[in-house]
Design a protein around this motif. Structure first.
Motif, PDB file in Angstrom:
ATOM      1  N   ALA A  14       0.986  -1.178  -0.146  1.00  0.00           N
ATOM      2  CA  ALA A  14      -0.014  -0.066   0.005  1.00  0.00           C
ATOM      3  C   ALA A  14       0.753   1.299  -0.064  1.00  0.00           C
ATOM      4  O   ALA A  14       0.538   2.433  -0.442  1.00  0.00           O
ATOM      5  CB  ALA A  14      -0.935  -0.073   1.149  1.00  0.00           C
ATOM      6  N   ARG A  15       1.914   1.317   0.650  1.00  0.00           N
ATOM      7  CA  ARG A  15       2.839   2.331   0.685  1.00  0.00           C
ATOM      8  C   ARG A  15       4.349   1.806   0.358  1.00  0.00           C
ATOM      9  O   ARG A  15       4.914   1.107   1.082  1.00  0.00           O
ATOM     10  CB  ARG A  15       3.105   2.942   2.177  1.00  0.00           C
ATOM     11  CG  ARG A  15       1.462   3.477   2.444  1.00  0.00           C
ATOM     12  CD  ARG A  15       1.870   4.281   3.716  1.00  0.00           C
ATOM     13  NE  ARG A  15       2.191   3.612   4.830  1.00  0.00           N
ATOM     14  CZ  ARG A  15       3.383   3.987   5.609  1.00  0.00           C
ATOM     15  NH1 ARG A  15       3.904   5.144   5.445  1.00  0.00           N
ATOM     16  NH2 ARG A  15       3.689   3.088   6.762  1.00  0.00           N
ATOM     17  N   ALA A  24       9.972   6.247   4.672  1.00  0.00           N
ATOM     18  CA  ALA A  24       8.564   6.535   4.528  1.00  0.00           C
ATOM     19  C   ALA A  24       8.041   7.459   5.546  1.00  0.00           C
ATOM     20  O   ALA A  24       8.603   7.511   6.773  1.00  0.00           O
ATOM     21  CB  ALA A  24       8.023   5.237   4.419  1.00  0.00           C
ATOM     22  N   LYS A  25       6.987   8.208   5.231  1.00  0.00           N
ATOM     23  CA  LYS A  25       6.175   8.961   6.100  1.00  0.00           C
ATOM     24  C   LYS A  25       5.535   7.874   7.220  1.00  0.00           C
ATOM     25  O   LYS A  25       5.146   6.713   6.725  1.00  0.00           O
ATOM     26  CB  LYS A  25       5.386   9.984   5.324  1.00  0.00           C
ATOM     27  CG  LYS A  25       5.963  11.170   4.724  1.00  0.00           C
ATOM     28  CD  LYS A  25       6.686  12.276   5.598  1.00  0.00           C
ATOM     29  CE  LYS A  25       7.063  13.188   4.746  1.00  0.00           C
ATOM     30  NZ  LYS A  25       7.957  14.030   5.858  1.00  0.00           N
ATOM     31  N   GLU A 341       6.164  -0.855 -11.934  1.00  0.00           N
ATOM     32  CA  GLU A 341       4.862  -1.102 -11.334  1.00  0.00           C
ATOM     33  C   GLU A 341       4.314  -0.690 -10.224  1.00  0.00           C
ATOM     34  O   GLU A 341       3.312  -1.051  -9.487  1.00  0.00           O
ATOM     35  CB  GLU A 341       5.117  -2.725 -11.015  1.00  0.00           C
ATOM     36  CG  GLU A 341       5.520  -3.778 -12.147  1.00  0.00           C
ATOM     37  CD  GLU A 341       4.381  -3.680 -13.344  1.00  0.00           C
ATOM     38  OE1 GLU A 341       3.305  -3.786 -12.978  1.00  0.00           O
ATOM     39  OE2 GLU A 341       4.795  -4.025 -14.285  1.00  0.00           O
ATOM     40  N   ASP A 342       5.279   0.364  -9.588  1.00  0.00           N
ATOM     41  CA  ASP A 342       4.770   1.225  -8.366  1.00  0.00           C
ATOM     42  C   ASP A 342       4.581   0.099  -7.312  1.00  0.00           C
ATOM     43  O   ASP A 342       3.801   0.090  -6.305  1.00  0.00           O
ATOM     44  CB  ASP A 342       3.436   1.763  -8.689  1.00  0.00           C
ATOM     45  CG  ASP A 342       3.505   3.004  -9.429  1.00  0.00           C
ATOM     46  OD1 ASP A 342       4.693   3.491  -9.591  1.00  0.00           O
ATOM     47  OD2 ASP A 342       2.550   3.232  -9.887  1.00  0.00           O
ATOM     48  N   ALA A 343       5.464  -0.895  -7.343  1.00  0.00           N
ATOM     49  CA  ALA A 343       5.501  -2.013  -6.178  1.00  0.00           C
ATOM     50  C   ALA A 343       6.535  -1.729  -5.242  1.00  0.00           C
ATOM     51  O   ALA A 343       6.384  -2.151  -4.042  1.00  0.00           O
ATOM     52  CB  ALA A 343       5.718  -3.304  -6.662  1.00  0.00           C
ATOM     53  N   ALA A 344       7.705  -1.107  -5.524  1.00  0.00           N
ATOM     54  CA  ALA A 344       8.744  -0.545  -4.486  1.00  0.00           C
ATOM     55  C   ALA A 344       9.573   0.349  -5.079  1.00  0.00           C
ATOM     56  O   ALA A 344      10.012   0.436  -6.022  1.00  0.00           O
ATOM     57  CB  ALA A 344       9.577  -2.013  -4.120  1.00  0.00           C
ATOM     58  N   PHE A 345       9.991   1.338  -4.174  1.00  0.00           N
ATOM     59  CA  PHE A 345      10.955   2.304  -4.631  1.00  0.00           C
ATOM     60  C   PHE A 345      12.326   2.214  -3.814  1.00  0.00           C
ATOM     61  O   PHE A 345      12.090   2.078  -2.656  1.00  0.00           O
ATOM     62  CB  PHE A 345      10.227   3.647  -4.458  1.00  0.00           C
ATOM     63  CG  PHE A 345       9.111   3.968  -5.333  1.00  0.00           C
ATOM     64  CD1 PHE A 345       9.288   4.328  -7.040  1.00  0.00           C
ATOM     65  CD2 PHE A 345       7.669   3.586  -5.043  1.00  0.00           C
ATOM     66  CE1 PHE A 345       8.313   4.397  -7.659  1.00  0.00           C
ATOM     67  CE2 PHE A 345       6.851   3.858  -5.906  1.00  0.00           C
ATOM     68  CZ  PHE A 345       6.931   4.318  -7.367  1.00  0.00           C
ATOM     69  N   ASP A 346      13.432   2.612  -4.456  1.00  0.00           N
ATOM     70  CA  ASP A 346      14.387   2.789  -3.842  1.00  0.00           C
ATOM     71  C   ASP A 346      15.137   1.359  -2.906  1.00  0.00           C
ATOM     72  O   ASP A 346      15.587   1.820  -1.878  1.00  0.00           O
ATOM     73  CB  ASP A 346      14.448   3.941  -2.796  1.00  0.00           C
ATOM     74  CG  ASP A 346      13.911   5.290  -3.574  1.00  0.00           C
ATOM     75  OD1 ASP A 346      14.402   5.608  -4.641  1.00  0.00           O
ATOM     76  OD2 ASP A 346      13.007   5.901  -3.038  1.00  0.00           O
ATOM     77  N   ILE A 347      14.960   0.445  -3.638  1.00  0.00           N
ATOM     78  CA  ILE A 347      15.521  -0.806  -3.105  1.00  0.00           C
ATOM     79  C   ILE A 347      17.193  -1.046  -3.317  1.00  0.00           C
ATOM     80  O   ILE A 347      17.524  -2.089  -2.769  1.00  0.00           O
ATOM     81  CB  ILE A 347      14.627  -1.853  -3.109  1.00  0.00           C
ATOM     82  CG1 ILE A 347      14.777  -2.088  -4.655  1.00  0.00           C
ATOM     83  CG2 ILE A 347      13.185  -1.639  -2.927  1.00  0.00           C
ATOM     84  CD1 ILE A 347      14.187  -3.375  -5.274  1.00  0.00           C
ATOM     85  N   GLU A 348      17.728  -0.402  -3.776  1.00  0.00           N
ATOM     86  CA  GLU A 348      19.050  -0.686  -4.316  1.00  0.00           C
ATOM     87  C   GLU A 348      19.997  -0.506  -3.087  1.00  0.00           C
ATOM     88  O   GLU A 348      19.700   0.400  -2.223  1.00  0.00           O
ATOM     89  CB  GLU A 348      19.603   0.051  -5.554  1.00  0.00           C
ATOM     90  CG  GLU A 348      19.908   1.520  -5.285  1.00  0.00           C
ATOM     91  CD  GLU A 348      18.631   2.522  -5.386  1.00  0.00           C
ATOM     92  OE1 GLU A 348      18.746   3.617  -5.295  1.00  0.00           O
ATOM     93  OE2 GLU A 348      17.393   1.766  -5.198  1.00  0.00           O
ATOM     94  N   ASP A 366       4.912  -0.456   7.185  1.00  0.00           N
ATOM     95  CA  ASP A 366       3.996  -1.415   7.776  1.00  0.00           C
ATOM     96  C   ASP A 366       4.590  -2.807   7.555  1.00  0.00           C
ATOM     97  O   ASP A 366       4.963  -3.004   6.367  1.00  0.00           O
ATOM     98  CB  ASP A 366       2.720  -1.117   7.236  1.00  0.00           C
ATOM     99  CG  ASP A 366       2.007   0.122   7.824  1.00  0.00           C
ATOM    100  OD1 ASP A 366       2.157   0.194   9.276  1.00  0.00           O
ATOM    101  OD2 ASP A 366       1.420   0.850   7.009  1.00  0.00           O
ATOM    102  N   ALA A 367       4.325  -3.622   8.474  1.00  0.00           N
ATOM    103  CA  ALA A 367       4.845  -5.230   8.128  1.00  0.00           C
ATOM    104  C   ALA A 367       3.745  -5.817   7.023  1.00  0.00           C
ATOM    105  O   ALA A 367       4.575  -6.577   6.228  1.00  0.00           O
ATOM    106  CB  ALA A 367       4.602  -5.872   9.603  1.00  0.00           C
ATOM    107  N   ALA A 368       2.566  -5.324   6.622  1.00  0.00           N
ATOM    108  CA  ALA A 368       1.792  -5.813   5.673  1.00  0.00           C
ATOM    109  C   ALA A 368       2.695  -5.420   4.464  1.00  0.00           C
ATOM    110  O   ALA A 368       2.617  -6.219   3.389  1.00  0.00           O
ATOM    111  CB  ALA A 368       0.469  -5.413   5.867  1.00  0.00           C
ATOM    112  N   ASP A 369       3.125  -4.221   4.163  1.00  0.00           N
ATOM    113  CA  ASP A 369       3.799  -3.674   3.094  1.00  0.00           C
ATOM    114  C   ASP A 369       5.073  -4.643   2.887  1.00  0.00           C
ATOM    115  O   ASP A 369       5.489  -4.732   1.703  1.00  0.00           O
ATOM    116  CB  ASP A 369       4.312  -2.365   3.103  1.00  0.00           C
ATOM    117  CG  ASP A 369       2.817  -1.526   3.009  1.00  0.00           C
ATOM    118  OD1 ASP A 369       1.830  -1.980   2.266  1.00  0.00           O
ATOM    119  OD2 ASP A 369       2.805  -0.456   3.441  1.00  0.00           O
TER     120      ASP A 369
END
Length: 387
Positions: A14-15, A24-25, A341-348, A366-369
């Motif tokens: 979701a975020r 993240a905010k 895919e707007d699934a995750a940002f900045d994971i490198e 959030d753990a769900a994310d």
């Protein structure tokens, strides 16, 4: 081993913000929640000064440093806070620095090349913690508590002498509000708004023990100190800074946004709740790492493994056979796939770290994310290899 899926995962976070800074905010954040009344007011207006002072009071309530510690703002985020401490305090006695990741290496270079202090540099390979048996309590010590770029944290604090003569200056920007800190073993603790609570960038905080204040009062560094790094006035520690006074003009929006984050932290249960959320996020990611054959932690020892900036390395034989530039290209391809895919940002991983992934698991996530993220990582990995 995770193999190419029939299709893309069905559920997205979701975020999808997993950057290690700015992070993240808080959940539910909205710009409409930020007060606008003081925007455009003079930085010395009484109402503005009071808001900066209130932010320090709330920060103290949430972070829980000892009552006799002083908190001050410093421009330039955590970097500014660390530089202010080093430039204003060091030089009275020999200094050591733990340089086991990028920012520890930066502090070591500053001490050596700019402050000309000839520090003793205690190093360790990426993913490991230095041999702290060499730490000398008669010397000053500079260290990051949590290596944001290596995923390595200090395992505990008992290796720091309780009756040390030197000061311990601790870069805690990715540990504050997320991990317990051994306040009795530290003398300066720095952090920035943009890390654990997802604040805006630009402001740092230095928490100063009575021993640190005593150093500022009794030691005059043999160097010119830029205005934005000065913690001293003509008589010693500039005590007005601990009342919320600013070294230079700071952003009112930034301080209001910080207050919003701190009040959220207090509202959900304070520091224990923030640490609990961080641990839950790290545990969710750990469950995926444990069942996934192509990935593992850069920090192999669980005792030194970060719970905020979790750094991961490739262990799949297909990737291990690659040269480092090819591994970096694989990371860039994975990043592009999930971001498209707007699934995750900045994971490198950090640009100076070995090729891999870096997932922020701090309290504003959030753990769900985290749970929703992991199938996308599997998909991106196999898709990028197949390209």
């Amino acid at each position: 081993m995770a193999r190419l899926m029939a299709g893309k995962p069905n559920v997205k976070p979701a975020r999808p913000w997993f950057s290690s800074g700015p992070t993240a905010k808080r959940p539910g954040w909205s710009s409409q929640a930020i007060p606008h009344q003081l925007l455009g007011r003079g930085i010395r207006a009484p109402e503005v000064v009071e808001r900066f002072a209130e932010a320090l009071r709330l920060t103290r309530e949430l972070l829980q440093p000892p009552a006799d510690w002083r908190l001050v703002y410093v421009p330039g985020s955590d970097t500014g806070a660390m530089e202010a401490a080093m430039w204003s305090m060091l030089g009275e006695r020999p200094v050591q620095v733990l340089a086991f990741e990028n920012f520890g290496q930066v502090w070591a270079a500053d001490l050596r090349d700019h402050l000309r202090l000839d520090p003793e540099i205690l190093t360790a390979p990426w993913g490991r913690f230095p041999d702290v048996s060499r730490v000398d309590p008669a010397k000053d010590l500079v260290l990051p508590w949590n290596g944001t770029t290596s995923g390595v944290k200090a395992p505990r604090g008992d290796w720091i002498s309780a009756d040390r003569e030197g000061l311990v200056i601790c870069d805690a920007t990715s540990a504050a509000f997320a991990m317990p800190l051994p306040w009795d073993r530290l003398d300066v603790v720095t952090f920035s708004f943009q890390k654990a609570l997802g604040g805006e960038a630009g402001l740092g905080v230095a928490a100063l023990s009575p021993r640190a204040v005593q150093r500022l009062d009794g030691y005059t560094p043999p160097r010119a100190i830029p205005k934005v790094l000065r913690l001293r006035n003509g008589e010693g520690f500039d005590a007005t800074l601990s009342s919320g006074s600013m070294i230079n003009t700071f952003s009112v929006w930034t301080i209001e946004d910080w207050i919003d984050g701190v009040e959220w932290g207090l509202s959900i249960g304070g520091l224990p709740a923030l640490i609990g959320r961080t641990d839950a996020n790290a545990a969710m990611l750990d469950a995926w790492v444990g069942r996934t054959a192509w990935i593992d932690y850069l920090a192999e020892d669980p005792a030194i493994r970060s719970t905020t900036s979790v750094c991961l390395k490739f262990v799949d034989p297909r990737v291990s056979a690659m040269e480092e530039p090819a591994r970096q290209a694989l990371v860039r391809r994975m990043k592009a796939l999930v971001e498209a895919e707007d699934a995750a940002f900045d994971i490198e991983s950090h640009r100076n770290a070995p090729a891999g992934l870096r997932i922020w698991c701090g309290c504003t996530v959030d753990a769900a994310d985290i749970e929703a993220l992991t199938p996308w990582l599997d998909w991106a990995f196999e898709t990028a290899l197949a390209d």
